[in-house]
Every structure is written in structure tokens, then in C-alpha cells.
Write a protein that holds these residues in place. Sequence first.
Motif, short mmCIF file in Angstrom:
data_model
loop_
_atom_site.label_atom_id
_atom_site.label_comp_id
_atom_site.label_asym_id
_atom_site.label_seq_id
_atom_site.Cartn_x
_atom_site.Cartn_y
_atom_site.Cartn_z
N GLY A 8 1.53 -8.26 32.74
CA GLY A 8 2.55 -7.87 33.69
C GLY A 8 2.15 -6.79 34.68
N HIS A 9 0.95 -6.26 34.56
CA HIS A 9 0.47 -5.24 35.50
C HIS A 9 -0.21 -5.93 36.69
CE1 HIS A 9 1.38 -1.93 32.81
NE2 HIS A 9 0.89 -2.68 31.83
N THR A 10 -0.30 -5.23 37.81
CA THR A 10 -0.83 -5.79 39.04
C THR A 10 -2.17 -5.15 39.39
OG1 THR A 10 1.41 -6.16 39.86
CG2 THR A 10 -0.32 -6.08 41.50
N ILE A 11 -3.11 -5.96 39.86
CA ILE A 11 -4.36 -5.44 40.41
C ILE A 11 -4.08 -5.05 41.85
CG2 ILE A 11 -6.71 -6.02 41.13
CD1 ILE A 11 -6.79 -8.00 38.76
N ILE A 12 -4.44 -3.83 42.24
CA ILE A 12 -4.25 -3.34 43.60
C ILE A 12 -5.61 -3.29 44.28
CG2 ILE A 12 -3.37 -1.47 45.05
CD1 ILE A 12 -1.21 -2.70 43.27
N PRO A 13 -5.88 -4.21 45.23
CA PRO A 13 -7.17 -4.20 45.92
C PRO A 13 -7.33 -2.97 46.80
CG PRO A 13 -5.98 -6.26 46.30
CD PRO A 13 -5.03 -5.32 45.65
N LEU A 31 -1.63 -13.02 34.64
CA LEU A 31 -0.60 -11.99 34.73
C LEU A 31 0.18 -11.86 33.43
CD1 LEU A 31 0.81 -9.86 36.48
CD2 LEU A 31 2.37 -11.65 37.25
N PHE A 32 0.55 -13.00 32.84
CA PHE A 32 1.27 -13.02 31.57
C PHE A 32 0.56 -13.97 30.61
CE2 PHE A 32 4.69 -12.12 34.66
CZ PHE A 32 5.12 -10.90 34.15
N PRO A 33 0.41 -13.62 29.34
CA PRO A 33 -0.27 -14.51 28.40
C PRO A 33 0.55 -15.74 28.04
CG PRO A 33 0.41 -12.49 27.30
CD PRO A 33 0.73 -12.32 28.75
N THR A 34 1.88 -15.70 28.21
CA THR A 34 2.73 -16.85 27.94
C THR A 34 3.59 -17.13 29.17
OG1 THR A 34 4.47 -15.47 26.98
CG2 THR A 34 2.84 -16.37 25.46
N LYS A 35 4.12 -18.35 29.27
CA LYS A 35 4.94 -18.76 30.42
C LYS A 35 6.22 -17.95 30.48
CE LYS A 35 4.54 -22.36 32.76
NZ LYS A 35 3.64 -22.59 33.85
N HIS A 36 6.55 -17.47 31.69
CA HIS A 36 7.79 -16.72 31.93
C HIS A 36 8.71 -17.52 32.85
CE1 HIS A 36 5.92 -13.26 30.15
NE2 HIS A 36 6.93 -12.49 30.45
N ALA A 37 9.98 -17.51 32.54
CA ALA A 37 10.98 -18.04 33.47
C ALA A 37 11.34 -16.91 34.42
CB ALA A 37 12.21 -18.50 32.70
N CYS A 45 3.27 -9.71 41.42
CA CYS A 45 2.08 -10.50 41.74
C CYS A 45 0.95 -10.08 40.83
CB CYS A 45 1.66 -10.25 43.19
SG CYS A 45 2.93 -10.68 44.37
N ALA A 46 0.00 -10.96 40.62
CA ALA A 46 -1.19 -10.60 39.85
C ALA A 46 -2.09 -9.67 40.66
CB ALA A 46 -1.94 -11.84 39.42
N ILE A 47 -2.27 -9.99 41.95
CA ILE A 47 -3.07 -9.16 42.85
C ILE A 47 -2.22 -8.93 44.09
CG2 ILE A 47 -5.18 -9.01 44.22
CD1 ILE A 47 -6.44 -11.02 42.23
N GLU A 48 -1.89 -7.67 44.39
CA GLU A 48 -0.97 -7.41 45.50
C GLU A 48 -1.32 -6.12 46.23
OE1 GLU A 48 3.78 -7.35 46.42
OE2 GLU A 48 3.13 -6.68 44.45
N LEU A 49 -1.19 -6.18 47.54
CA LEU A 49 -1.41 -5.02 48.39
C LEU A 49 -0.32 -4.99 49.44
CD1 LEU A 49 -3.44 -2.73 49.18
CD2 LEU A 49 -4.10 -4.28 51.00
N THR A 62 -10.28 -17.90 38.17
CA THR A 62 -8.95 -18.50 38.09
C THR A 62 -7.93 -17.39 37.97
OG1 THR A 62 -9.67 -20.59 37.11
CG2 THR A 62 -7.42 -19.93 36.65
N LEU A 63 -6.83 -17.55 38.69
CA LEU A 63 -5.74 -16.59 38.66
C LEU A 63 -4.49 -17.34 38.21
CD1 LEU A 63 -4.80 -13.72 39.37
CD2 LEU A 63 -4.37 -14.55 41.68
N ILE A 64 -3.94 -16.93 37.06
CA ILE A 64 -2.75 -17.58 36.50
C ILE A 64 -1.62 -16.56 36.46
CG2 ILE A 64 -1.76 -18.74 34.49
CD1 ILE A 64 -4.66 -19.42 33.65
N GLN A 65 -0.53 -16.86 37.18
CA GLN A 65 0.62 -15.97 37.11
C GLN A 65 1.45 -16.28 35.87
OE1 GLN A 65 3.70 -16.22 40.11
NE2 GLN A 65 3.91 -14.00 40.14
N ASN A 66 1.51 -17.54 35.48
CA ASN A 66 2.24 -18.00 34.29
C ASN A 66 3.76 -17.85 34.45
OD1 ASN A 66 1.37 -19.50 32.19
ND2 ASN A 66 0.61 -17.80 30.97
N VAL A 67 4.25 -18.26 35.63
CA VAL A 67 5.67 -18.19 35.94
C VAL A 67 6.09 -19.50 36.59
CG1 VAL A 67 7.44 -16.93 37.24
CG2 VAL A 67 5.50 -15.69 36.29
#
Length: 173
Positions: A8-13, A31-37, A45-49, A62-67
Motif C-alpha cells: 500500500g505504500h507508493t514509490i516516489i520518483p 502495490l498490494f499482495p492480494t486483490k483489493h476492491a 498509485c504504485a509509482i506516483e509523482l 512488472t507493476l501490479i496494483q492489484n485493484v
Amino acid sequence: SGLYDLNGHTIIPRSNMTLLGEGIDRTIIRLFPTKHASIGMAIECAIELESYIENFNAENFTLIQNVEPVNHHGGLVLGGESKNIVIRNIKVTDVSGAAISVHDYNNILIENNIVERTWTGIVAVNGTDAVIRGNTIDNAAGDGILLIYSAQNLTIENNYLGHIGDTAIDVSG
């Protein structure tokens, strides 16, 4: 290589930064290890600026948000001013909003990425000198490629768009 759970934390470029994986199937950022509704809630976002950045490269992972896709925030979002950006050979999947989004851009290359199970594939907002080439966008609930506001010197070529829910390439504003 490996699996990196952001929980659930975001990478800040930052400017002059490279996120370089060992390959799409070898380096996975989730971003999340399991699927989120995401109904009724904004998902990070997984990576956000949200401010100025230049000379940023993101490649070979690979970038997986899992949402579930519901038109919220996305996977890799560069807001603010984005200059000299390369986004190449990334698989972005299971995204609630836009898989790849750049805002107020100058000199952007978005190339050879795979986007699947998202709301919108690629969004480019207000900029100049961009190339969107060789990307595969499949299973987008909204638009495949969305261009908003001013876009000058923009090249869109050799992209595959399949199973798009709204418009393959939408030019608005």
C-alpha cells in the motif's frame, strides 16, 4: 530480480533516477499482495509523482496494483511537469485507473509496454514531444490511449489495442 510488495505504500520518483528491473517476468513490484476492491475509496498509485521531475527512466519490470478497474488513481502516474522520461518494457496490470499517465510532459518515450486489466491504458495530458510506440493495451474498461488538452509533436505508432471498453484512441480538449 524478485518480488517487491509495497503493502500500500507508493514509490516516489526523483529527478535523475532509474527504476531498472531484470526483466518483465523477473522483477515484480506489487502495490498490494492480494486483490483489493476499490469501490468507494481512492487507491494509491504504485509509482506516483505530483511535482517537477526530469531524467527519469522506468524499464524492465512488472507493476501490479492489484485493484479492480474503477477509474481511480493508476499504476505509474507522473503528475506535475515531466521532462525527459522513458517508460519502456514494463508490464502494468490490475490497475484501478490509468496504467501509465504523464502530465505536463516534454520529451517522453512510452515504448514496448504491456498494459492489461486497467481502466485506461495510457494517458498523456498537456505536453510536447512524446512518442507512444509499440505498446500492447488489452482489456481496458475505458480508453486505450487518452490524450487530453494540448498535445504537440506527438507520435502514436504500432500500438496494439484490444478489448477496449470505450475508445481505442481518444483525443479530448
